[in-house]
Scaffold this active site. Sequence first.
Site, PDB file in Angstrom:
ATOM      1  N   SER A   1      -5.928  -4.640   1.284  1.00 21.59           N
ATOM      2  CA  SER A   1      -6.366  -3.739   0.212  1.00 21.59           C
ATOM      3  C   SER A   1      -5.936  -4.222  -1.160  1.00 21.59           C
ATOM      4  O   SER A   1      -6.710  -4.200  -2.118  1.00 21.59           O
ATOM      5  CB  SER A   1      -5.795  -2.334   0.442  1.00 21.59           C
ATOM      6  OG  SER A   1      -6.238  -1.813   1.665  1.00 21.59           O
ATOM      7  N   THR A   2      -4.671  -4.649  -1.279  1.00 25.70           N
ATOM      8  CA  THR A   2      -4.158  -4.968  -2.607  1.00 25.70           C
ATOM      9  C   THR A   2      -4.752  -6.252  -3.166  1.00 25.70           C
ATOM     10  O   THR A   2      -4.868  -6.407  -4.381  1.00 25.70           O
ATOM     11  CB  THR A   2      -2.623  -5.031  -2.595  1.00 25.70           C
ATOM     12  OG1 THR A   2      -2.182  -5.879  -1.531  1.00 25.70           O
ATOM     13  CG2 THR A   2      -2.032  -3.646  -2.397  1.00 25.70           C
TER      14      THR A   2
ATOM     15  N   ASN B   1       5.997  -7.286  14.140  1.00 29.86           N
ATOM     16  CA  ASN B   1       5.397  -5.997  13.781  1.00 29.86           C
ATOM     17  C   ASN B   1       3.896  -6.046  13.988  1.00 29.86           C
ATOM     18  O   ASN B   1       3.360  -6.953  14.621  1.00 29.86           O
ATOM     19  CB  ASN B   1       5.738  -5.661  12.322  1.00 29.86           C
ATOM     20  CG  ASN B   1       5.105  -6.639  11.354  1.00 29.86           C
ATOM     21  OD1 ASN B   1       5.031  -7.841  11.634  1.00 29.86           O
ATOM     22  ND2 ASN B   1       4.639  -6.160  10.221  1.00 29.86           N
ATOM     23  N   LEU B   2       3.225  -5.096  13.412  1.00 30.87           N
ATOM     24  CA  LEU B   2       1.780  -4.975  13.581  1.00 30.87           C
ATOM     25  C   LEU B   2       1.013  -6.134  12.962  1.00 30.87           C
ATOM     26  O   LEU B   2      -0.108  -6.422  13.356  1.00 30.87           O
ATOM     27  CB  LEU B   2       1.336  -3.652  12.951  1.00 30.87           C
ATOM     28  CG  LEU B   2      -0.083  -3.192  13.186  1.00 30.87           C
ATOM     29  CD1 LEU B   2      -0.355  -2.983  14.662  1.00 30.87           C
ATOM     30  CD2 LEU B   2      -0.318  -1.890  12.453  1.00 30.87           C
ATOM     31  N   CYS B   3       1.608  -6.811  11.984  1.00 30.94           N
ATOM     32  CA  CYS B   3       0.904  -7.893  11.289  1.00 30.94           C
ATOM     33  C   CYS B   3       1.581  -9.245  11.445  1.00 30.94           C
ATOM     34  O   CYS B   3       1.252 -10.193  10.734  1.00 30.94           O
ATOM     35  CB  CYS B   3       0.753  -7.551   9.804  1.00 30.94           C
ATOM     36  SG  CYS B   3      -0.104  -5.997   9.518  1.00 30.94           S
ATOM     37  N   THR B   4       2.541  -9.350  12.334  1.00 30.86           N
ATOM     38  CA  THR B   4       3.192 -10.590  12.788  1.00 30.86           C
ATOM     39  C   THR B   4       3.975 -11.334  11.712  1.00 30.86           C
ATOM     40  O   THR B   4       4.324 -12.492  11.917  1.00 30.86           O
ATOM     41  CB  THR B   4       2.192 -11.572  13.445  1.00 30.86           C
ATOM     42  OG1 THR B   4       1.370 -12.202  12.456  1.00 30.86           O
ATOM     43  CG2 THR B   4       1.321 -10.900  14.488  1.00 30.86           C
ATOM     44  N   GLU B   5       4.292 -10.688  10.578  1.00 36.73           N
ATOM     45  CA  GLU B   5       5.035 -11.409   9.548  1.00 36.73           C
ATOM     46  C   GLU B   5       6.486 -10.962   9.430  1.00 36.73           C
ATOM     47  O   GLU B   5       7.280 -11.610   8.747  1.00 36.73           O
ATOM     48  CB  GLU B   5       4.332 -11.271   8.181  1.00 36.73           C
ATOM     49  CG  GLU B   5       4.696 -10.063   7.342  1.00 36.73           C
ATOM     50  CD  GLU B   5       3.987  -8.792   7.755  1.00 36.73           C
ATOM     51  OE1 GLU B   5       3.921  -7.848   6.954  1.00 36.73           O
ATOM     52  OE2 GLU B   5       3.509  -8.718   8.911  1.00 36.73           O
TER      53      GLU B   5
ATOM     54  N   GLY C   1       2.991   1.505   9.829  1.00 37.40           N
ATOM     55  CA  GLY C   1       2.484   0.753  10.968  1.00 37.40           C
ATOM     56  C   GLY C   1       3.651   0.411  11.881  1.00 37.40           C
ATOM     57  O   GLY C   1       4.762   0.146  11.421  1.00 37.40           O
TER      58      GLY C   1
ATOM     59  N   SER D   1       6.353  -0.301   4.691  1.00 36.61           N
ATOM     60  CA  SER D   1       5.059  -0.621   5.297  1.00 36.61           C
ATOM     61  C   SER D   1       5.067  -0.555   6.814  1.00 36.61           C
ATOM     62  O   SER D   1       4.189   0.031   7.425  1.00 36.61           O
ATOM     63  CB  SER D   1       4.625  -2.020   4.857  1.00 36.61           C
ATOM     64  OG  SER D   1       4.428  -2.075   3.468  1.00 36.61           O
TER      65      SER D   1
ATOM     66  N   THR E   1       0.802  -1.223   0.000  1.00 38.63           N
ATOM     67  CA  THR E   1       0.000   0.000   0.000  1.00 38.63           C
ATOM     68  C   THR E   1       0.841   1.282   0.000  1.00 38.63           C
ATOM     69  O   THR E   1       0.576   2.187  -0.798  1.00 38.63           O
ATOM     70  CB  THR E   1      -0.986  -0.015   1.183  1.00 38.63           C
ATOM     71  OG1 THR E   1      -2.037  -0.935   0.879  1.00 38.63           O
ATOM     72  CG2 THR E   1      -1.587   1.350   1.435  1.00 38.63           C
TER      73      THR E   1
END
Length: 777
Positions: free
Chosen positions: A660-661, A458-462, A260, A231, A215
């Site tokens: 989103s993507t 991070n915010l999305c655990t990856e 993020g 990101s 994004t």
Amino acid sequence: MPSFVTKPNNRQLAFDNDRLEIYADRILDGLHTLSKERLLRGVTAKLRNDIVTGEEISNAFTMSSLELVTKDEPDWKFAAARSLLTSLYKKAAVNRRYKSYPEEPYGSFYHLITELCQAGIYREELLECYTKEQIEELGQLIDPTRDLLFDYIGLLTLAERYLATDFDGRTMELPQERYMVIAMYLMHQEPADKRLDYVKEAYWAMSNIYMTAATPTMSNAGKKVAGQLSSCFIDTVDDSLEGIFDSNTDVARLSKMGGGIGVYLGKVRARGSDIRGHKNTSSGVIPWIRQLNNTAVSVDQLGTRKGAIAVYLDVFHKDILAFLDLKLNNGDERMRAHDVFHGVCLPDLFMEAVEARSEWNLFCPHEVKKTMGWKDENGRPLGLEDFYDKEVGSGEFRSKYEEAVNHPTLSRITMPAIDIMKRIMKSQLETGTPYMFYRDTVNRANPNRAHGMIYSSNLCTEIMQNQSPTVVEQEELVTKDGQTRIVISKIPGDFVVCNLNSIHLARAVPAGVLDRLVPIQTRMLDNVIDINNIEVLQAQYTNSQYRAIGLGTFGLHHLLALEGIRWESEEAVKYNDDLYEKINYLLIKSSMELAQEKGQYPKFAGSDWENGNYFTYRNYTDGTREGKFVTTKQWRELAEQVSKNGVRNAWMFAIAPNGSTSIIAGSTASIDPLYDLLSYEEKTTYKIANPAPDLSEKTIWYYKTAFLIDQHWSIDMAGARQRHVDQAQSFNLYVRPDIKATDFLDLHLHAWKAGLKSTYYVRSRALTIEECESCAS
């Protein structure tokens, strides 16, 4: 029926019913199963005024098409997209002052670049690094037919969030131009003799929707805006007043730019600990988390949404119980932080204690450092958080933990491990979090463990990369040339940066383009590192030292449905294993070739890439687990090449949520199962039906939805993938609100034993979860 149509230049023409027929034929071209008569009935019913505009006619076609979308006739979403496209083409033509034709809907690309550069909307590099002839050549490559790949929601999302507008918000840029501008900007620092070839290759990859950029890159690349291209970021907070407030400032600066944030707080002393010898004076981590919560709310992301921050704490930290209750809706509001997300860091020993129903001990990290006297090779004090088990079932963490438990003066809280796990699961069912971070699994698989420790995600655990706090060394008054300044000296820590893009599996795999696609994706990601300008200097420095990237994937369920593979099957597990091994092989090979061309990342020496442990740890070179697409011989050859030439990027593979993507691409998100066969996007006055991608009599049998799927199969697939992913996966668990506690616990134990490094949200139909837009690559 109307009598007149008003054109954009205010001319009025007599209404011509035959033109409705021509327009209907055009948007239904190739969509052979759809009825023109039904569409026209809907359109004429909406055109009730005597005088209508061209925009109202386009909207009538769009809305009438959307009303006809069902599971049985999903292709109406493409008819609606074509009508929206026509509207975008007309608006761009009016705003940019050119004539748009159905056969040639795009105007001069060079004129767009020059106009928006002069207006301060595009960056000057687009004109400085490319000649007029080159831009015109690239403009000739723009292929409007690729706009037909979008369904309605995908195109609407692209138009509303990503396409460049002028300062009055008017449509200027069209979809294929966005892709070309991204390609041009990401390649503008490449050698002049190769630059255009790389631009063309990147455009090929994006315009065919074989991949998507993250994004921030999709939105900001080539634009003269405040945002940056990365990101997510991860900070590690030092246990000092300066460290805590400096971290909050850095978080605010990055959040302002659209990033993020993940924040590890495991080094901060617990509530009741001493401060400079004064007993029971520390207020613990919760007040500092509330400060971060206020930052998330008050420092929004580029003026569009509140900041997105995740905080992580170790399960052996004394404040863990208060931490687990952060987002609950009852209790003391002074101990709550509803606008941040939280994750808990779990060693193997804790999970063993949960399974054995044995006791667990909680410590203050400051007291552990002061009491135990553990130090690193430079004499710096160490805490429990600085160790991990290097082997399954044995290692430094458990031995240090036992030392701490047996120390006669070190204070601790002792309680059943299962009670903590119950608190975790209670919060997950109520709020979707905390995320789970399996710290021993993570650090054992870290290819750069020689250079540091991974404390959290991070915010999305990856994202999983080396971390360390930035420490204030000194402040001094300095007078130079008659000017007195305060100079603050800091020792920069490893401040993690993640740069993302993702493969559209359901398009790239059937098309057989992975071998061509992965190298250009890797180059695009690597170039982001050099182009990006990050305000927080330790983040910029870390980015340059490790050059970490995160190539990911989405559309997994979409691909399985196309291939006729059931989600709940051994076939799906094996398919995941083989496919992700191939992607990983291509990714490492691409990074190695970039290292040959541009140089290896600065901290390559001593890494598991150099000594070959990366390959042996994953059984790539011993012949015991040979895959379908990559032979042991190929892996051995690549390991030798990597040892000799290096790799360009310290970490390479990370599977983000792709919220989103994946919508833009018209596919299923990330590695998630399909949520519903027919979902709905709600707008202010209407709902848009969105059928599953490529829904047909064939694929419907393979689209078992998320809440009906046995989650153990999802874990098995994630476990098969994890061997090939050097970072991690944004892996969600889908459960019913009435799930039995024993069944829920079994899922967590299975995820840990299957080798997952993290789990993301626990999703229930009773929960509405707002995800980080920046991380939804």
